[in-house]
Each structure stands twice: as structure tokens, then as C-alpha cells.
Design a protein around this motif. Structure first.
Motif, PDB file in Angstrom:
ATOM      1  N   SER A  77      32.594  50.138  50.916  1.00 22.45           N
ATOM      2  CA  SER A  77      31.498  49.167  50.995  1.00 22.45           C
ATOM      3  C   SER A  77      31.716  48.014  50.029  1.00 22.45           C
ATOM      4  O   SER A  77      32.361  48.174  48.988  1.00 22.45           O
ATOM      5  CB  SER A  77      30.161  49.847  50.655  1.00 22.45           C
ATOM      6  OG  SER A  77      29.848  50.863  51.573  1.00 22.45           O
ATOM      7  N   LEU A  78      31.165  46.890  50.377  1.00 22.62           N
ATOM      8  CA  LEU A  78      31.119  45.722  49.507  1.00 22.62           C
ATOM      9  C   LEU A  78      29.797  45.013  49.745  1.00 22.62           C
ATOM     10  O   LEU A  78      29.250  45.065  50.851  1.00 22.62           O
ATOM     11  CB  LEU A  78      32.263  44.740  49.806  1.00 22.62           C
ATOM     12  CG  LEU A  78      33.658  45.023  49.272  1.00 22.62           C
ATOM     13  CD1 LEU A  78      34.613  43.965  49.800  1.00 22.62           C
ATOM     14  CD2 LEU A  78      33.675  45.055  47.758  1.00 22.62           C
TER      15      LEU A  78
ATOM     16  N   GLY B 253      30.674  34.100  63.780  1.00 24.78           N
ATOM     17  CA  GLY B 253      29.369  34.307  63.173  1.00 24.78           C
ATOM     18  C   GLY B 253      29.100  35.780  63.036  1.00 24.78           C
ATOM     19  O   GLY B 253      29.024  36.480  64.036  1.00 24.78           O
ATOM     20  N   VAL B 254      28.968  36.278  61.824  1.00 26.06           N
ATOM     21  CA  VAL B 254      28.788  37.702  61.561  1.00 26.06           C
ATOM     22  C   VAL B 254      27.313  38.083  61.630  1.00 26.06           C
ATOM     23  O   VAL B 254      26.939  39.038  62.302  1.00 26.06           O
ATOM     24  CB  VAL B 254      29.363  38.059  60.173  1.00 26.06           C
ATOM     25  CG1 VAL B 254      29.061  39.505  59.824  1.00 26.06           C
ATOM     26  CG2 VAL B 254      30.862  37.796  60.144  1.00 26.06           C
ATOM     27  N   SER B 255      26.470  37.335  60.918  1.00 26.11           N
ATOM     28  CA  SER B 255      25.050  37.642  60.900  1.00 26.11           C
ATOM     29  C   SER B 255      24.271  36.405  60.492  1.00 26.11           C
ATOM     30  O   SER B 255      24.729  35.641  59.643  1.00 26.11           O
ATOM     31  CB  SER B 255      24.763  38.775  59.904  1.00 26.11           C
ATOM     32  OG  SER B 255      23.383  39.085  59.882  1.00 26.11           O
ATOM     33  N   CYS B 256      23.110  36.222  61.087  1.00 21.19           N
ATOM     34  CA  CYS B 256      22.275  35.064  60.778  1.00 21.19           C
ATOM     35  C   CYS B 256      20.806  35.441  60.732  1.00 21.19           C
ATOM     36  O   CYS B 256      20.364  36.345  61.463  1.00 21.19           O
ATOM     37  CB  CYS B 256      22.477  33.955  61.820  1.00 21.19           C
ATOM     38  SG  CYS B 256      24.100  33.187  61.762  1.00 21.19           S
TER      39      CYS B 256
ATOM     40  N   ARG C 135      26.571  48.366  60.683  1.00 20.82           N
ATOM     41  CA  ARG C 135      27.369  48.517  59.450  1.00 20.82           C
ATOM     42  C   ARG C 135      27.018  47.465  58.408  1.00 20.82           C
ATOM     43  O   ARG C 135      27.101  47.727  57.212  1.00 20.82           O
ATOM     44  CB  ARG C 135      28.857  48.419  59.782  1.00 20.82           C
ATOM     45  CG  ARG C 135      29.350  49.467  60.742  1.00 20.82           C
ATOM     46  CD  ARG C 135      30.878  49.424  60.889  1.00 20.82           C
ATOM     47  NE  ARG C 135      31.360  48.168  61.430  1.00 20.82           N
ATOM     48  CZ  ARG C 135      32.225  47.362  60.807  1.00 20.82           C
ATOM     49  NH1 ARG C 135      32.707  47.698  59.612  1.00 20.82           N
ATOM     50  NH2 ARG C 135      32.625  46.236  61.388  1.00 20.82           N
ATOM     51  N   PHE C 136      26.659  46.265  58.849  1.00 22.96           N
ATOM     52  CA  PHE C 136      26.363  45.157  57.937  1.00 22.96           C
ATOM     53  C   PHE C 136      24.867  44.870  57.936  1.00 22.96           C
ATOM     54  O   PHE C 136      24.193  45.026  58.961  1.00 22.96           O
ATOM     55  CB  PHE C 136      27.100  43.887  58.359  1.00 22.96           C
ATOM     56  CG  PHE C 136      28.595  43.909  58.173  1.00 22.96           C
ATOM     57  CD1 PHE C 136      29.271  45.071  57.869  1.00 22.96           C
ATOM     58  CD2 PHE C 136      29.321  42.731  58.291  1.00 22.96           C
ATOM     59  CE1 PHE C 136      30.646  45.087  57.699  1.00 22.96           C
ATOM     60  CE2 PHE C 136      30.691  42.721  58.130  1.00 22.96           C
ATOM     61  CZ  PHE C 136      31.364  43.900  57.842  1.00 22.96           C
TER      62      PHE C 136
ATOM     63  N   GLN D 196      25.433  43.073  52.885  1.00 21.01           N
ATOM     64  CA  GLN D 196      25.869  44.421  52.553  1.00 21.01           C
ATOM     65  C   GLN D 196      26.773  44.910  53.668  1.00 21.01           C
ATOM     66  O   GLN D 196      26.361  44.935  54.834  1.00 21.01           O
ATOM     67  CB  GLN D 196      24.656  45.348  52.403  1.00 21.01           C
ATOM     68  CG  GLN D 196      25.025  46.793  52.106  1.00 21.01           C
ATOM     69  CD  GLN D 196      25.674  46.981  50.748  1.00 21.01           C
ATOM     70  OE1 GLN D 196      25.214  46.411  49.756  1.00 21.01           O
ATOM     71  NE2 GLN D 196      26.737  47.771  50.682  1.00 21.01           N
ATOM     72  N   MET D 197      27.988  45.288  53.309  1.00 21.43           N
ATOM     73  CA  MET D 197      28.979  45.708  54.296  1.00 21.43           C
ATOM     74  C   MET D 197      29.372  47.153  54.022  1.00 21.43           C
ATOM     75  O   MET D 197      29.918  47.453  52.954  1.00 21.43           O
ATOM     76  CB  MET D 197      30.207  44.788  54.228  1.00 21.43           C
ATOM     77  CG  MET D 197      29.865  43.314  54.369  1.00 21.43           C
ATOM     78  SD  MET D 197      31.324  42.256  54.467  1.00 21.43           S
ATOM     79  CE  MET D 197      32.054  42.531  52.855  1.00 21.43           C
TER      80      MET D 197
END
Length: 127
Positions: free
Chosen positions: A17-18, A47-50, A67-68, A82-83
Motif C-alpha cells: 500500500s501507499l 484518469g484514476v479517480s475524481c 483498491r484505491f 490511498q492505494m
């Protein structure tokens, strides 16, 4: 001067995790749409998350769903990603972004409708 500064990247083993942080200065993140993007070598920016607006909807790319987690701390004027359960394919430079416009979170992520960007932080997932 509007500025976004990412931190928290690094080398992590698969399954680890990171937590990435993005500190804003010169403007109030609480009234902005915010987003996390990533770009791996040889690939287009994704785009991962918004988050749309102060209380708007949330979007996650299918590749990171479950996961994120994106969040913001208005008191610290900081955005987090949070990953968890990281995979080698998550390796990329991660960028945070902000914009005063509010639109559907998925649209903002897919179209990268953000005017302010950070400099990026490297995340490497490898054993």
C-alpha cells in the motif's frame, strides 16, 4: 500563485500500500473538483479517480475500483489517494489535479477537465 505538490510515491512490493498526498496552496481545494491521474511509460495519461465539487460524485477507473480511495482534508487543504493491493501495472507517475468547475466526476476524469496540475510523483510496484 496556485500550486499543487504531490508526495508519497516510492517503491513498493506487489500487494503493498501507499498513500499519495497532494497539498494545495494559493486556493481552497474544498470548493474544487479534484482528480488523480497517472501515466506509465509509453502509455497515455489515465484518469484514476475524481471527485466532483465539494460534495459531488466520485469516479474510479475500473482498473483501480475496490483498491484505491480518493479523499480530501479541507482543514489541511490536501487531497489523498490511498492505494491498496498494488500491482505492477499500477507503476506510473501519478499527478493530482484541481479545477473550480463542477461536472460529472466520470466526465472530468475521462476528459481530464482540470486546469491546475501537480508535478507528479513516481510509484513503482515491483518485487
Amino acid at each position: 500563485q496556485l500550486q499543487l505538490v504531490e508526495s508519497g510515491g516510492g517503491l513498493v512490493q506487489p500487494g503493498g500500500s501507499l498513500r499519495l498526498s497532494c497539498a494545495a496552496s494559493g486556493f481552497n481545494l474544498g470548493y474544487n473538483s479534484i482528480g488523480w491521474f497517472r501515466q506509465a511509460p509509453g502509455k497515455e495519461r489515465e484518469g484514476v479517480s475524481c471527485l466532483s465539487g465539494p460534495d459531488g460524485g466520485t469516479y474510479y477507473a475500473d482498473s483501480v475500483k475496490g483498491r484505491f480511495t480518493i479523499s480530501r482534508d479541507n482543514a489541511k487543504n490536501t487531497v489523498y489517494l490511498q492505494m491498496n493491493s498494488l500491482k505492477p501495472e499500477d507503476t506510473a507517475v501519478y499527478y493530482c489535479a484541481a479545477d473550480p468547475a463542477w461536472s460529472r466526476a466520470q466526465t472530468m476524469c475521462v476528459m481530464a477537465l482540470f486546469g491546475s496540475w501537480g508535478q507528479g510523483t513516481q510509484v513503482t510496484v515491483s518485487s
